[in-house]
Every structure is written in C-alpha cells, then in structure tokens.
Design a protein around this motif. Structure first.
Motif, PDB file in Angstrom:
ATOM      1  N   LYS A  82       0.800  -1.217   0.000  1.00  0.00           N
ATOM      2  CA  LYS A  82       0.000   0.000   0.000  1.00  0.00           C
ATOM      3  C   LYS A  82       0.844   1.283   0.000  1.00  0.00           C
ATOM      4  O   LYS A  82       0.339   2.351  -0.321  1.00  0.00           O
ATOM      5  CB  LYS A  82      -0.940  -0.027   1.207  1.00  0.00           C
ATOM      6  CG  LYS A  82      -2.051   0.980   1.163  1.00  0.00           C
ATOM      7  CD  LYS A  82      -3.003   0.766   2.325  1.00  0.00           C
ATOM      8  CE  LYS A  82      -4.053   1.858   2.363  1.00  0.00           C
ATOM      9  NZ  LYS A  82      -4.936   1.705   3.513  1.00  0.00           N
ATOM     10  N   TYR A  86       1.283   6.368  -1.896  1.00  0.00           N
ATOM     11  CA  TYR A  86       1.791   7.651  -1.398  1.00  0.00           C
ATOM     12  C   TYR A  86       2.884   8.229  -2.301  1.00  0.00           C
ATOM     13  O   TYR A  86       3.430   9.282  -2.012  1.00  0.00           O
ATOM     14  CB  TYR A  86       2.324   7.488   0.030  1.00  0.00           C
ATOM     15  CG  TYR A  86       1.295   6.939   0.992  1.00  0.00           C
ATOM     16  CD1 TYR A  86       0.096   7.601   1.208  1.00  0.00           C
ATOM     17  CD2 TYR A  86       1.516   5.749   1.674  1.00  0.00           C
ATOM     18  CE1 TYR A  86      -0.855   7.087   2.083  1.00  0.00           C
ATOM     19  CE2 TYR A  86       0.574   5.234   2.552  1.00  0.00           C
ATOM     20  CZ  TYR A  86      -0.610   5.911   2.748  1.00  0.00           C
ATOM     21  OH  TYR A  86      -1.542   5.401   3.612  1.00  0.00           O
ATOM     22  N   LYS A 122       2.914  -0.050   9.681  1.00  0.00           N
ATOM     23  CA  LYS A 122       2.031   0.311   8.571  1.00  0.00           C
ATOM     24  C   LYS A 122       0.701   0.879   9.057  1.00  0.00           C
ATOM     25  O   LYS A 122       0.149   1.784   8.419  1.00  0.00           O
ATOM     26  CB  LYS A 122       1.822  -0.869   7.627  1.00  0.00           C
ATOM     27  CG  LYS A 122       1.134  -2.058   8.230  1.00  0.00           C
ATOM     28  CD  LYS A 122       1.057  -3.200   7.227  1.00  0.00           C
ATOM     29  CE  LYS A 122       0.438  -4.428   7.852  1.00  0.00           C
ATOM     30  NZ  LYS A 122       0.435  -5.556   6.934  1.00  0.00           N
ATOM     31  N   GLU A 123       0.194   0.412  10.173  1.00  0.00           N
ATOM     32  CA  GLU A 123      -1.078   0.920  10.687  1.00  0.00           C
ATOM     33  C   GLU A 123      -0.980   2.415  11.029  1.00  0.00           C
ATOM     34  O   GLU A 123      -1.898   3.176  10.762  1.00  0.00           O
ATOM     35  CB  GLU A 123      -1.509   0.128  11.951  1.00  0.00           C
ATOM     36  CG  GLU A 123      -1.814  -1.329  11.688  1.00  0.00           C
ATOM     37  CD  GLU A 123      -0.570  -2.232  11.651  1.00  0.00           C
ATOM     38  OE1 GLU A 123      -0.724  -3.402  11.261  1.00  0.00           O
ATOM     39  OE2 GLU A 123       0.547  -1.777  11.996  1.00  0.00           O
ATOM     40  N   ASP A 126      -0.634   4.488   7.699  1.00  0.00           N
ATOM     41  CA  ASP A 126      -1.950   4.639   7.073  1.00  0.00           C
ATOM     42  C   ASP A 126      -2.860   5.587   7.869  1.00  0.00           C
ATOM     43  O   ASP A 126      -3.545   6.433   7.285  1.00  0.00           O
ATOM     44  CB  ASP A 126      -2.629   3.284   6.906  1.00  0.00           C
ATOM     45  CG  ASP A 126      -2.003   2.444   5.807  1.00  0.00           C
ATOM     46  OD1 ASP A 126      -1.295   2.990   4.940  1.00  0.00           O
ATOM     47  OD2 ASP A 126      -2.207   1.211   5.842  1.00  0.00           O
ATOM     48  N   ASP A 130      -4.148   8.566   5.509  1.00  0.00           N
ATOM     49  CA  ASP A 130      -5.370   8.236   4.787  1.00  0.00           C
ATOM     50  C   ASP A 130      -6.499   9.225   5.105  1.00  0.00           C
ATOM     51  O   ASP A 130      -7.663   8.875   5.034  1.00  0.00           O
ATOM     52  CB  ASP A 130      -5.825   6.812   5.112  1.00  0.00           C
ATOM     53  CG  ASP A 130      -5.018   5.773   4.365  1.00  0.00           C
ATOM     54  OD1 ASP A 130      -4.277   6.143   3.434  1.00  0.00           O
ATOM     55  OD2 ASP A 130      -5.103   4.589   4.719  1.00  0.00           O
TER      56      ASP A 130
END
Length: 131
Positions: A82, A86, A122-123, A126, A130
């Motif tokens: 993911k 970006y 990663k959490e 994001d 996001d």
C-alpha cells in the motif's frame, strides 16, 4: 513518497503537512529507511547545518522546490504494498545516489539520538496519511 510522519519518539509530535521522503534502503526485515526532504522556503539558513544537505529540484518530477535532506533523523517504516499509493513520482537516479551517499556518510560518522530514531508500523503510516 509524500507522507505525514511522527517526528520523534515523543507522543503527539506529528507533521502538520506531508513531506517528501526518499527511500534510503530496504531491509530484509520488512521495513524501509526513509530520509525527509524539507523545503528551503523561509529556512534557507538550515542548509548550512552539517546535518542537512542541499537538494535541488531542477529536472525532477517528484519535487518542485529546492530543499534539503535531514540527515540527523532515522525514519523506518514497514515495507508493504500500500505504500505505493503515497508516491508522487521518482527522483532521478543521480539525485537519489547523491542523497543516499550524503545521508549514509552523515549517519556513519555521527551519533543519531535515540529520540530521533523512529519506527512507524504500517497501521500508523496509514492512520496518519489516509485522511
């Protein structure tokens, strides 16, 4: 990549805006180390600091303003599919090599404060980006 990041290990110190980040290296452990580029606008004097290196935007599509790479930080983030969302383009190979070379030389010859060595899973990446 253009990201909002946590600047250090103090809770709540989050970038107000997205900054461009250059991939310095990928680890076999599943993370990447990135270096933050910052604009010179209003901070021209900062390029004179030993811990910063001038980055020119001429001939680049991913950045549109001259700036500098901050070499006294160490940002590590999870490497996951993911992340590509970006991205806003790629720096030329010559500029990337110049940035990575100066960054690695600085990091090898200077102690980086534990507070300025930051890992974002990663959490968190994001959650910060996001929005």
């Amino acid at each position: 990549m253009w990201l909002r990041m946590r600047f250090n290990n103090d809770p709540g110190t989050i970038s107000k805006t997205k900054h461009p980040y250059v991939v310095i290296r990928k680890s076999e452990l599943g993370f990447i180390e990135v270096g933050q580029l910052d604009s010179l606008q209003g901070k021209e004097y900062k390029v004179a600091f030993k811990s910063n290196h001038l980055v020119r935007c001429e001939g680049q599509s991913a950045i549109t303003k001259d700036g500098y790479i901050q070499m006294d930080n160490c940002f590590m983030i999870d490497d996951y599919d993911k992340l590509s969302k970006y991205s806003r383009g790629k720096l030329t190979d010559d500029l990337t090599k110049d940035i990575v070379s100066h960054y690695n030389e600085y990091q090898s010859n200077n102690e980086i404060s534990e507070n300025k060595t930051v890992y974002l899973p990663k959490e968190e990446v994001d959650a910060l980006n996001d929005t």
